[in-house]
Design a protein around this motif. Structure first.
Motif, short mmCIF file in Angstrom:
data_model
loop_
_atom_site.label_atom_id
_atom_site.label_comp_id
_atom_site.label_asym_id
_atom_site.label_seq_id
_atom_site.Cartn_x
_atom_site.Cartn_y
_atom_site.Cartn_z
N ALA A 1 0.83 -1.20 0.00
CA ALA A 1 0.00 0.00 0.00
C ALA A 1 0.87 1.26 0.00
O ALA A 1 0.58 2.23 -0.71
N VAL A 2 1.94 1.25 0.79
CA VAL A 2 2.83 2.42 0.83
C VAL A 2 3.55 2.57 -0.51
O VAL A 2 3.71 3.69 -1.02
N GLN A 3 3.97 1.45 -1.10
CA GLN A 3 4.61 1.52 -2.41
C GLN A 3 3.65 2.07 -3.47
O GLN A 3 4.03 2.87 -4.32
N GLN A 4 2.39 1.65 -3.41
CA GLN A 4 1.38 2.15 -4.35
C GLN A 4 1.17 3.65 -4.18
O GLN A 4 0.96 4.39 -5.15
N LEU A 5 1.24 4.13 -2.92
CA LEU A 5 1.10 5.56 -2.67
C LEU A 5 2.28 6.31 -3.27
O LEU A 5 2.10 7.38 -3.89
N GLU A 6 3.47 5.79 -3.10
CA GLU A 6 4.65 6.43 -3.70
C GLU A 6 4.53 6.44 -5.22
O GLU A 6 4.87 7.45 -5.88
N ASP A 7 4.08 5.32 -5.81
CA ASP A 7 3.93 5.25 -7.26
C ASP A 7 2.90 6.27 -7.74
O ASP A 7 3.09 6.92 -8.78
N GLN A 8 1.81 6.41 -7.01
CA GLN A 8 0.76 7.35 -7.41
C GLN A 8 1.28 8.79 -7.39
O GLN A 8 0.98 9.59 -8.28
N LEU A 9 2.06 9.12 -6.35
CA LEU A 9 2.58 10.48 -6.23
C LEU A 9 3.81 10.71 -7.09
O LEU A 9 4.16 11.86 -7.38
N VAL B 1 6.88 10.05 -6.15
CA VAL B 1 7.99 10.51 -5.30
C VAL B 1 8.32 9.42 -4.29
O VAL B 1 7.50 8.55 -3.97
N ARG B 2 9.55 9.47 -3.77
CA ARG B 2 9.95 8.58 -2.69
C ARG B 2 9.59 9.23 -1.37
O ARG B 2 9.99 10.36 -1.09
N LEU B 3 8.80 8.53 -0.56
CA LEU B 3 8.36 9.04 0.73
C LEU B 3 9.21 8.54 1.88
O LEU B 3 9.35 9.23 2.90
N LEU B 4 9.76 7.34 1.74
CA LEU B 4 10.49 6.70 2.82
C LEU B 4 11.81 6.14 2.29
O LEU B 4 11.90 5.71 1.14
N THR B 5 12.81 6.13 3.15
CA THR B 5 14.02 5.36 2.88
C THR B 5 14.03 4.21 3.86
O THR B 5 13.83 4.40 5.06
N ARG C 1 16.56 -2.16 9.61
CA ARG C 1 16.15 -1.93 10.99
C ARG C 1 15.19 -0.76 11.18
O ARG C 1 14.48 -0.69 12.17
N ARG C 2 15.19 0.18 10.23
CA ARG C 2 14.48 1.42 10.50
C ARG C 2 13.98 2.03 9.20
O ARG C 2 14.50 1.76 8.13
N VAL C 3 12.98 2.88 9.33
CA VAL C 3 12.43 3.63 8.21
C VAL C 3 12.63 5.11 8.50
O VAL C 3 12.38 5.57 9.62
N GLU C 4 13.10 5.85 7.52
CA GLU C 4 13.27 7.29 7.67
C GLU C 4 12.43 8.01 6.62
O GLU C 4 12.22 7.50 5.52
N LEU C 5 11.95 9.21 6.96
CA LEU C 5 11.16 10.01 6.03
C LEU C 5 12.07 10.84 5.13
O LEU C 5 13.06 11.41 5.58
N THR C 6 11.71 10.90 3.85
CA THR C 6 12.35 11.84 2.95
C THR C 6 11.74 13.22 3.18
O THR C 6 10.72 13.35 3.87
N PRO C 7 12.31 14.29 2.62
CA PRO C 7 11.65 15.60 2.73
C PRO C 7 10.22 15.58 2.23
O PRO C 7 9.34 16.21 2.84
N ALA C 8 9.96 14.86 1.14
CA ALA C 8 8.59 14.75 0.64
C ALA C 8 7.71 14.00 1.64
O ALA C 8 6.54 14.34 1.84
#
Length: 296
Positions: free
Chosen positions: A38-46, A48-52, A56-63
């Motif tokens: 679902a998160v990948q589909q959201l990124e594809d729709q927008l 842009v990359r939302l997360l790195t 062990r961890r997920v970080e937010l991109t500026p977007a």
């Protein structure tokens, strides 16, 4: 572009707040693979990359940071619309007032009495929330008005100041600091608030507490009763509005003024878009009650 799917936004917010897909999946009570899709589909729709992502961890991109802020607002607005619509359809009118128990500057009884005399008066439902949750209860539609201690997030809200009163330090009566009156913040060097914030860097929210400088377990406290009990045994101290200290006189606790600590301020807040005559009448009642209250 098609509109964003609210469920995908909800999934993204959970991952962004937890910084971990596994914990977000547990929070949402779902398995991890459909959450990741679902998160990948959201990124594809927008586009842009939302997360790195790491192992062990997920970080937010500026977007992702921008979307997290706006997604929270959007989800709150949808939840608020649903709650307010259902509330408006109730067979009898009710005004929902959010507050943290005891954090009302002692004004609640007078406000309710003044409101009962208003032509638009109706039944009042008290919505008890945790420390710092009053403003959020207004934004997400759980409440129509709220008594809020400063500081609070005023985004989307209007407010009317009600009262200001001294902020006192609660500490064990046997603590050597209890012999000083008044204290100064510098006297609290070595004491820390929950989460590690130094107590001598107060102000913080009314009701905040710190762990003793003496070696001790870090305590997680959920309400004022727990805070006061830990104060009694010397494990914590707390900054409290004077109206709260008057309600809880205890021989094991000393309440002391701190000369360079600001007063505790209280306001009545409500959503900016509120047009209800009942809310207007409640604000008017609160102003009357505050104006007639004894000066602190």
């Amino acid at each position: 572009m098609n509109g964003l799917d609210l469920r995908r936004l909800e999934y993204f917010v959970a991952v962004a707040e937890e910084r971990h897909f596994g914990r977000a999946a547990e929070r949402l009570r779902m398995t991890q693979p459909p959450l990741s899709r679902a998160v990948q589909q959201l990124e594809d729709q927008l586009g842009v990359r939302l997360l790195t992502r790491t192992t062990r961890r997920v970080e937010l991109t500026p977007a992702g940071e921008v979307l997290l802020r706006d997604a929270r607002t959007a989800l709150d607005a949808v939840a608020a619309a649903e709650r307010r619509t259902r509330h408006a359809a109730a067979p009898s009118p009710t005004l929902r007032v959010a507050l943290k128990a005891d954090l009302d500057a002692g004004l609640l009884p007078a406000i309710l009495a003044a409101f009962a005399g208003e032509p638009e008066a109706c039944e009042v439902e008290l919505v008890l929330v945790g420390i710092g949750e009053q403003a959020q209860a207004l934004r997400d539609g759980r409440a129509d008005a709220a008594i809020v201690p400063a500081p609070y997030d005023a985004a989307g809200l209007d407010a009317e100041p009600l009262a200001a009163e001294p902020t006192l330090l609660a500490l064990a009566a046997a603590d050597p600091l209890a012999a000083l009156d008044p204290l100064r913040l510098a006297d609290l060097a070595g004491y820390v608030l929950p989460g590690g914030r130094p107590a001598d860097q107060f102000p913080a929210e009314p009701g905040s507490a710190r762990t003793s400088a003496r070696p001790s377990r870090r305590h997680t406290v959920a309400d004022l009763t727990e805070i006061l009990r830990l104060v009694e045994v010397g494990s914590m101290v707390a900054f409290l509005p004077r109206s709260v200290t008057r309600r809880y006189p205890r021989p094991e606790i000393a309440y002391r003024a701190v000369a360079d600590v600001p007063d505790s301020e209280f306001s009545l807040a409500w959503p900016q878009q509120a047009t209800s005559r009942t809310v207007v009448a409640f604000v008017r009642a609160a102003e009357k009650a505050a104006a007639s209250a004894p000066v602190a």
